[in-house]
Design a protein around this motif. Structure first.
Motif, PDB file in Angstrom:
ATOM      1  N   ALA A 152       0.844  -1.184   0.000  1.00 19.08           N
ATOM      2  CA  ALA A 152       0.000   0.000   0.000  1.00 19.08           C
ATOM      3  C   ALA A 152       0.884   1.241   0.000  1.00 19.08           C
ATOM      4  N   GLU A 153       0.359   2.327  -0.563  1.00 13.65           N
ATOM      5  CA  GLU A 153       1.124   3.571  -0.588  1.00 13.65           C
ATOM      6  C   GLU A 153       1.522   4.015   0.809  1.00 13.65           C
ATOM      7  N   TRP A 154       0.665   3.770   1.790  1.00 14.78           N
ATOM      8  CA  TRP A 154       0.968   4.237   3.136  1.00 14.78           C
ATOM      9  C   TRP A 154       2.250   3.611   3.660  1.00 14.78           C
ATOM     10  N   PHE A 155       2.418   2.303   3.469  1.00 18.76           N
ATOM     11  CA  PHE A 155       3.626   1.634   3.930  1.00 18.76           C
ATOM     12  C   PHE A 155       4.847   2.069   3.123  1.00 18.76           C
ATOM     13  N   ASP A 158       3.910   7.103   2.792  1.00 16.13           N
ATOM     14  CA  ASP A 158       3.429   7.997   3.850  1.00 16.13           C
ATOM     15  C   ASP A 158       4.080   7.721   5.198  1.00 16.13           C
ATOM     16  N   ALA A 159       4.136   6.457   5.589  1.00 13.33           N
ATOM     17  CA  ALA A 159       4.717   6.137   6.889  1.00 13.33           C
ATOM     18  C   ALA A 159       6.195   6.464   6.951  1.00 13.33           C
ATOM     19  N   LEU A 160       6.831   6.615   5.801  1.00 10.45           N
ATOM     20  CA  LEU A 160       8.255   6.939   5.730  1.00 10.45           C
ATOM     21  C   LEU A 160       8.493   8.425   5.522  1.00 10.45           C
ATOM     22  N   ASN A 161       7.448   9.232   5.756  1.00 12.82           N
ATOM     23  CA  ASN A 161       7.553  10.694   5.672  1.00 12.82           C
ATOM     24  C   ASN A 161       7.860  11.173   4.251  1.00 12.82           C
TER      25      ASN A 161
END
Length: 376
Positions: A152-155, A158-161
């Motif tokens: 997922a894009e979040w992993f 996003d979660a990596l700033n």
């Protein structure tokens, strides 16, 4: 009415005359003796001992004789047929023995010849090097962590700033399995082929409680053209350590231990300031040139092609984990700190073994893999 023919003489029947039986027998024995192969012997057997052979036909004539004449004729023909049968058996045994001896000579196996006619393969050097790197850190107390290649894009971002407008999130750099998230939608709406193994670090921090020490090797994807130094599918290995009181000094010591384990004693690393969204401060990691050990710097008499006489080789990126990444994973940045680094395994393989073309690693040619052997 005529009387029975009691004076019938079997000698008058040509096929049963003693000289005829003797001649037929001699011809059969001669043909059997002349047979030089099992095929020729079968032909001789059919001609001289078969149902249509002269002796078989003569044997049929015996039944037409008077009773008092059958005994002598039968004895004469039977004796001839017995001699022919014994000659056949003896000759067949001789020919079979000759055949067996010939087979032993003609079909002998030379045990000194190479047995491995089919070329043997070998473990791919990428597999060997990946396992060797993992072993180095497992010996230091790290755990090998894995994750899905479709993320997922979040992993992955996003979660990596990594901000939504970061160039890495465009289709020119990333393979999207599902479309990009629309404006105003949740950013984890898209699915991508992971562009690095950093999502495994995020999953590790979500699944574990500090202290966390993991090594994350795996396959990653970028929209690069295949050439001598780039490939759209390659391998990375990343390390993550999260604990109380970790600093850049711990990172530097870990890097020095890694390069010494891979390239031998005396190797060391240096850090140059850089920027990565997921680490702060961030640095580029260089290692001492394993070929010239820095002696080519300023020395025109000893140029080094490996490091271009610079004395250092760029290996990868590293830094202290950004507090925003820790917060995204539910870790208190006031209590815990961490460090991370990552590099391409293909690049490491090219350094260690002077591989000049990355395409050799993916073509599956055993002529490339075999020289690396079967190291475990």
């Amino acid at each position: 009415m005529s009387a029975p023919n009691k004076s019938y003489d079997p000698v008058e029947v040509e096929a049963l005359q003693p000289e005829v039986v003797e001649r037929v027998r001699d011809e059969a024995l001669a043909a059997i003796a002349a047979a030089d192969s099992l095929d020729a012997l079968r032909e001789a057997k059919a001609a001289h001992a078969g149902d249509r052979s002269p002796l078989a036909l003569a044997n049929r004539e015996i039944g037409a004789l008077p009773p008092q004449a059958r005994a002598a004729a039968g004895k004469r023909v039977g004796q001839a047929r017995s001699e022919v049968g014994k000659a056949l058996a003896a000759r067949q045994e001789e020919l079979e023995a000759e055949r067996d001896e010939r087979v032993l000579v003609e079909e002998a196996v030379d045990v000194t010849l190479p047995y491995d006619r089919a070329p043997a393969g070998a473990r791919h050097p990428m597999t060997t090097l990946s396992e060797r790197i993992a072993d180095i850190f497992v010996a230091m107390g790290y755990e090998v962590a894995e994750g899905p290649e479709v993320e997922a894009e979040w992993f992955n971002f996003d979660a990596l700033n990594i901000a939504p407008d970061h160039p890495a999130r465009t289709t020119s750099d990333t393979f999207f399995v599902e479309p990009l998230a629309e404006a105003g939608a949740e950013q984890d709406a898209g699915l991508v082929l992971r562009t690095h193994t950093s999502p495994v670090q995020i999953r590790s921090m979500l699944e574990r409680k500090p202290p966390i020490y993991v090594i994350c090797p795996g396959r990653v994807y970028r929209t690069d053209e295949l050439d001598a130094t780039h490939t759209p599918v390659f391998h990375q290995v990343e390390l993550l350590a999260v604990d109380e009181g970790l600093t850049m000094a711990d990172l530097k010591g870990t890097l020095d231990h890694m390069v010494q384990s891979l390239f031998g004693p005396g190797m060391r690393t240096r850090l140059r300031p850089d920027y990565f969204p997921f680490t702060e401060p961030s640095a580029e990691m260089d290692m001492l040139c394993f070929h010239c050990r820095g002696e080519s710097v300023g020395n025109p008499d000893r140029p080094c092609r490996t490091c271009s006489s610079e004395g250092w080789i760029e290996l990868g990126g590293c830094g202290v984990v950004n507090p925003k990444v820790l917060v995204a994973c539910g870790i208190d940045p006031d209590r815990y700190s961490g460090f991370a680094f990552g590099f391409g395994i293909e690049r490491m393989l090219m350094f260690r073994h002077n591989v000049t073309d990355m395409r050799d690693m993916i073509e599956g040619d055993v002529r490339f893999t075999r020289p690396f052997g079967m190291e475990i």
